[in-house]
Design a protein around this motif. Structure first.
Motif, PDB file in Angstrom:
ATOM      1  N   THR A  74       0.846  -1.202   0.000  1.00  0.00           N
ATOM      2  CA  THR A  74       0.000   0.000   0.000  1.00  0.00           C
ATOM      3  C   THR A  74       0.882   1.253   0.000  1.00  0.00           C
ATOM      4  O   THR A  74       0.649   2.196  -0.768  1.00  0.00           O
ATOM      5  CB  THR A  74      -0.922  -0.003   1.247  1.00  0.00           C
ATOM      6  N   ASP A 175       0.706  -4.129  -9.328  1.00  0.00           N
ATOM      7  CA  ASP A 175       0.494  -4.495  -7.930  1.00  0.00           C
ATOM      8  C   ASP A 175       0.547  -6.025  -7.849  1.00  0.00           C
ATOM      9  O   ASP A 175      -0.386  -6.707  -8.272  1.00  0.00           O
ATOM     10  CB  ASP A 175      -0.877  -3.955  -7.485  1.00  0.00           C
ATOM     11  N   THR A 198       4.346  -6.941  -1.723  1.00  0.00           N
ATOM     12  CA  THR A 198       4.146  -6.943  -0.274  1.00  0.00           C
ATOM     13  C   THR A 198       4.855  -8.167   0.278  1.00  0.00           C
ATOM     14  O   THR A 198       4.846  -9.235  -0.344  1.00  0.00           O
ATOM     15  CB  THR A 198       2.631  -6.863   0.068  1.00  0.00           C
ATOM     16  N   HIS A 200       4.498  -9.923   3.119  1.00  0.00           N
ATOM     17  CA  HIS A 200       3.898 -10.831   4.112  1.00  0.00           C
ATOM     18  C   HIS A 200       2.890 -11.815   3.549  1.00  0.00           C
ATOM     19  O   HIS A 200       2.299 -12.586   4.292  1.00  0.00           O
ATOM     20  CB  HIS A 200       3.231 -10.008   5.217  1.00  0.00           C
ATOM     21  N   LYS A 201       2.660 -11.777   2.221  1.00  0.00           N
ATOM     22  CA  LYS A 201       1.700 -12.753   1.657  1.00  0.00           C
ATOM     23  C   LYS A 201       2.519 -13.924   1.105  1.00  0.00           C
ATOM     24  O   LYS A 201       3.224 -14.573   1.872  1.00  0.00           O
ATOM     25  CB  LYS A 201       0.815 -12.070   0.616  1.00  0.00           C
TER      26      LYS A 201
END
Ligand SMILES: Cc1ncc(COP(=O)(O)O)c(C=O)c1O
Length: 385
Positions: A74, A175, A198, A200-201
């Motif tokens: 984000t 993204d 990101t 943490h996925k």
């Protein structure tokens, strides 16, 4: 511990090697990075640099300095959207964007008069890349696409869209929240100018990690200003990578963990991760389809989606399903709009939302069996009422 099927939100469990590496850093090193000249501070620098290198290795980036660490995707997406778009610019987006893209864009539409064009897709979340080219105008400055929908799982034709962006000299921001670590990405072959990731996925790192991999020449205004550990007399944010976009003490422990997770992913191979997950996705589509009254959204083919499957069951509210799955069967799923209201509008669930399972690397087929058995019981109990 129950059955965790919310990997689209964040992956669980985290690999032991990641936890071990973070603990080692916190117990034995502990220093911040980019600031001190003593041995442990230099070791922190090295660990952070190693993570930048691993990001390049996994996504085929060429310059570790052009890896910018943020607290999640984000923040990375906000850096590009806010720092690159100016008054009157035009931007093209998919109709499946997460609020991480949608809200900053809508805010700039209101505050900076940017124009937004949304590319149509089918009711299953499939985009025709030719539709992107039709929307390009003389003031188009940026195309932003989610690589895979976090509601429908549908994988978008980013390589072809990237080619169109290149042809028209428009920057292309992807993204990869739902694909990084789960589906192969090569920023060069896929024509991606800026990859938002990101940590943490599916990259299996800790929460609080993410960033951007920049694969082009670009000037953006920084989102934050502050200490970078160097050039301290200079009153503004330095104009070189990565310091221009990284202000304040970094999340060293998190980045160390992410670096170790990337090592693991690289050694297993994303193709192998994908192979394992695709087999479970295929199994899940088949097994879920047998539940009475179920409507599964998105493509029903495992090669068209990542491990995200949303559904509703006739006459039972999604909240009730997820509550019962959790309270009676210890199965964790997510219900609602998943921060992607436009995607839900496409499938007609803009008001109700849907139940979503997020399949991850540590799931197995028997987790799907347990889920389907529980859904059958919930469904038949409901019918008996
Ligand atoms: C497609 C997509 N984009 C962005 C995000 C935001 O991710 P984060 O909360 O890590 O910034 C998510 C996660 O929910 C997502 O699925």
């Amino acid at each position: 511990m129950g059955i965790y099927l919310d990997n689209a939100a964040t992956s669980f469990p985290k690999p032991d090697v990641v936890i071990k590496k973070m603990m080692e850093y916190m117990q034995n090193i502990g220093a911040t990075s980019g600031r001190g000249a003593y041995k442990s501070a230099i070791e922190s620098d090295r660990l952070i640099y190693n993570c930048r290198k691993m990001i390049c290795k996994v996504f085929n980036g060429s310059d570790p300095a052009k890896v910018i660490f943020t607290s999640n995707v984000t923040e990375g997406l906000n850096i590009v959207i806010n720092g690159f778009l100016e008054e009157g610019d035009h931007v093209i987006v998919s109709s499946l964007e997460h609020n991480a893209v949608w809200r900053p864009l809508k805010t700039l539409e209101r505050d900076r008069s940017i124009e937004i064009s949304m590319v149509d897709c089918t009711s299953e979340g499939i985009t025709d890349y030719n539709d992107v080219e039709k929307l390009i105008k003389s003031n188009t400055k940026l195309i932003v696409f989610t690589h895979a929908s976090n509601v429908l799982g549908s994988i978008q034709p980013i390589r072809e869209i990237g080619e169109i962006a290149k042809k028209h000299k428009v920057k292309f921001l992807v993204d990869s929240a739902q694909t990084a670590g789960a589906y192969p990405i090569d920023v060069k072959k896929d024509n991606i100018d800026i990859l938002g990731f990101t940590g943490h996925k599916s990259l299996l790192g800790p929460t609080g990690t993410g960033g951007l991999l920049i694969n082009c020449d670009i000037t953006m205004n920084p989102l934050k200003s502050g200490g970078t550990g160097g050039d301290s007399k200079y009153p503004y944010q330095p104009d070189y990578f990565p310091n221009r976009y990284e202000a304040g003490t970094p999340n060293v422990a998190g980045i160390v963990g992410l670096g170790e997770a990337l090592n693991l992913i690289y050694s297993v191979g994303i193709e192998n991760i994908r192979k394992k997950e695709e087999a479970i996705i295929e199994y899940a589509i088949e097994r879920l389809s047998s539940v009475e009254g179920i409507e599964i959204y998105g493509p029903k083919k495992s090669d068209k989606i990542v491990g995200v499957i949303s559904f509703n069951i006739k006459n039972i509210e999604g909240e009730e399903i997820s509550y019962k799955l959790d309270s009676q069967y210890d199965i964790m799923v997510r219900t609602g709009l998943h921060c992607a209201p436009t995607a839900h509008k496409i499938i007609g669930t803009g008001n109700t939302g849907a139940v979503r399972i997020g399949i991850g690397y540590f799931n197995e087929k028997n987790h799907i069996d347990i889920l389907v058995e529980a859904l059958n019981k919930i469904q038949s109990n409901y019918k008996c009422k």
